[in-house]
Motif scaffolding. Sequence first.
Motif, short mmCIF file in Angstrom:
data_model
loop_
_atom_site.label_atom_id
_atom_site.label_comp_id
_atom_site.label_asym_id
_atom_site.label_seq_id
_atom_site.Cartn_x
_atom_site.Cartn_y
_atom_site.Cartn_z
N ALA A 25 0.74 -1.07 -0.25
CA ALA A 25 -0.30 -0.32 -0.22
C ALA A 25 0.59 0.95 0.53
CB ALA A 25 -0.85 0.27 1.30
N GLY A 26 0.55 2.25 0.02
CA GLY A 26 0.62 3.62 -0.18
C GLY A 26 0.16 4.86 -0.88
N PRO A 27 0.53 5.85 -0.75
CA PRO A 27 -0.09 6.84 -1.64
C PRO A 27 0.42 6.86 -3.76
CG PRO A 27 1.93 7.97 -0.37
CD PRO A 27 1.42 6.78 0.05
N LEU A 28 -0.43 7.61 -4.00
CA LEU A 28 0.27 7.84 -5.62
C LEU A 28 1.63 8.31 -5.75
CD1 LEU A 28 -1.23 8.63 -8.21
CD2 LEU A 28 -1.30 10.49 -8.05
N ALA A 29 2.23 7.13 -6.52
CA ALA A 29 3.28 7.27 -7.63
C ALA A 29 4.39 7.13 -5.97
CB ALA A 29 3.59 9.05 -7.80
N VAL A 30 4.28 6.40 -5.22
CA VAL A 30 5.20 6.14 -4.14
C VAL A 30 5.55 4.89 -4.46
CG1 VAL A 30 3.88 4.35 -3.21
CG2 VAL A 30 5.37 6.00 -1.75
N GLY A 31 5.95 3.97 -5.48
CA GLY A 31 6.49 2.80 -6.39
C GLY A 31 5.33 1.70 -5.76
N LYS A 32 4.68 1.27 -6.06
CA LYS A 32 3.71 -0.16 -5.42
C LYS A 32 4.14 -0.98 -6.06
CE LYS A 32 0.39 1.72 -4.44
NZ LYS A 32 0.72 3.60 -4.27
N THR A 33 3.95 -0.47 -7.52
CA THR A 33 3.75 -1.32 -8.65
C THR A 33 5.16 -2.09 -9.09
OG1 THR A 33 1.55 -0.47 -10.23
CG2 THR A 33 3.57 -1.75 -11.48
N VAL A 64 5.90 15.20 -8.14
CA VAL A 64 5.79 13.92 -8.87
C VAL A 64 5.18 14.35 -10.59
CG1 VAL A 64 6.21 11.91 -7.39
CG2 VAL A 64 3.51 12.98 -8.34
N GLN A 65 5.54 15.63 -11.11
CA GLN A 65 5.08 15.71 -12.42
C GLN A 65 5.70 14.98 -13.37
OE1 GLN A 65 6.59 17.38 -9.77
NE2 GLN A 65 6.05 19.98 -9.36
N ASP A 66 6.74 13.84 -13.20
CA ASP A 66 7.11 13.48 -14.30
C ASP A 66 6.15 11.32 -14.50
OD1 ASP A 66 8.00 12.34 -11.99
OD2 ASP A 66 9.98 11.51 -12.57
N LEU A 116 2.35 -3.73 4.29
CA LEU A 116 3.39 -3.05 3.38
C LEU A 116 3.02 -1.89 2.97
CD1 LEU A 116 6.87 -3.29 3.64
CD2 LEU A 116 6.85 -4.22 1.88
N VAL A 117 3.25 -0.74 3.92
CA VAL A 117 3.16 0.74 3.55
C VAL A 117 4.29 1.18 2.60
CG1 VAL A 117 2.31 2.73 3.82
CG2 VAL A 117 1.52 0.70 5.20
N LEU A 118 4.53 1.77 1.11
CA LEU A 118 5.66 2.66 0.68
C LEU A 118 5.28 3.68 1.27
CD1 LEU A 118 6.28 0.89 -2.36
CD2 LEU A 118 7.37 0.41 -0.24
N VAL A 119 6.84 4.41 1.70
CA VAL A 119 6.15 6.22 2.20
C VAL A 119 7.20 6.87 0.57
CG1 VAL A 119 6.56 7.65 4.14
CG2 VAL A 119 5.32 5.57 4.32
N ASP A 120 7.23 8.45 0.49
CA ASP A 120 8.26 8.77 0.20
C ASP A 120 8.05 9.87 1.40
OD1 ASP A 120 9.52 10.89 -1.28
OD2 ASP A 120 7.41 10.87 -3.07
N SER A 121 9.56 10.10 1.34
CA SER A 121 9.53 11.51 2.38
C SER A 121 9.65 12.62 1.44
CB SER A 121 11.01 11.02 2.76
OG SER A 121 12.19 11.16 1.67
N ARG A 122 9.66 12.67 0.88
CA ARG A 122 8.93 14.33 0.24
C ARG A 122 7.98 14.32 0.49
NH1 ARG A 122 10.60 12.85 -6.47
NH2 ARG A 122 9.11 11.68 -5.09
N ARG A 123 6.70 13.46 0.51
CA ARG A 123 4.86 14.01 0.48
C ARG A 123 4.83 13.03 2.16
NH1 ARG A 123 2.47 11.53 -3.33
NH2 ARG A 123 4.61 10.47 -4.19
N ALA A 142 4.24 -3.08 8.35
CA ALA A 142 5.82 -2.10 8.29
C ALA A 142 5.40 -0.70 7.77
CB ALA A 142 6.59 -2.77 8.10
N VAL A 143 6.51 0.25 7.78
CA VAL A 143 6.61 1.42 6.67
C VAL A 143 8.46 0.99 6.00
CG1 VAL A 143 6.75 3.62 6.07
CG2 VAL A 143 5.06 2.52 7.78
N ALA A 144 8.05 0.98 4.55
CA ALA A 144 9.29 1.20 4.11
C ALA A 144 9.16 2.11 2.92
CB ALA A 144 9.06 -0.31 3.08
N PHE A 145 10.77 3.27 3.48
CA PHE A 145 10.77 4.59 2.98
C PHE A 145 11.34 4.23 1.47
CE2 PHE A 145 10.10 6.41 7.07
CZ PHE A 145 9.25 7.96 6.58
N ASN A 146 10.81 4.23 0.34
CA ASN A 146 11.29 4.01 -0.70
C ASN A 146 11.90 5.41 -1.25
OD1 ASN A 146 12.12 3.30 -3.21
ND2 ASN A 146 9.98 3.82 -4.66
#
Length: 205
Positions: A25-33, A64-66, A116-123, A142-146
């Motif tokens: 899990a995680g918010p948009l554009a965090v790297g789940k796929t 994450v404009q790209d 497993l929650v993916l997190v982006d430290s910029r957001r 658990a939380v993983a910072f991508n």
Amino acid sequence: MGSKPPADPAYPGVLQKICAKVVIAGPLAVGKTSMIRALSEIKPLTTEETMTRAAADADSLADVQDKTTTTVASDFGRRTLDDKDGGLVLYLYGTPGQKRFRPLWRDISRGALGALVLVDSRRLGDSFEVMDMIEEQGLSYAVAFNKFPDSPDFHVDALRDALDLAPATPLVTCDARDTASSLDALIALVEHLLADPSIPEGSPC
């Protein structure tokens, strides 16, 4: 989940593998796929589609404009963790990160042993709603910072405080594109689940 797998009646002396469902899990554009692609031992099922103008207007793409594609349903992969006791087969379900898919998120998480929650430290702020949903479902996680190339270099204690994590919640860093790094994050979740006697066992495969 912490007990020894049962023997396979068809093959005496051979232990069955245990199957379990895990949510990525995680918010948009965090790297789940990307993580499911890196982890899956089979060709993963992905539901990425090109983002349209309507989607860009509905979903915040700040920082994450790209990003040009997004998951519109669920991603799926499989990863086997082998050991002397028969092994654990994890079915990995990636959730969409947009708020409008919240009802779908609940369906995907039903029956999962953990997340497993993916997190982006910029957001960081984008992660709170996801963790709230996981806690509402009663899932351990658990939380993983991508780590992205331009991710701020925060100390792990500062990140834990910012996310208001419970002391027992694992917190790791990873590169979701890298198999070994993603596997380390997945194992951190599995070890956390194994240590919790309240977590039900998986099912024999």
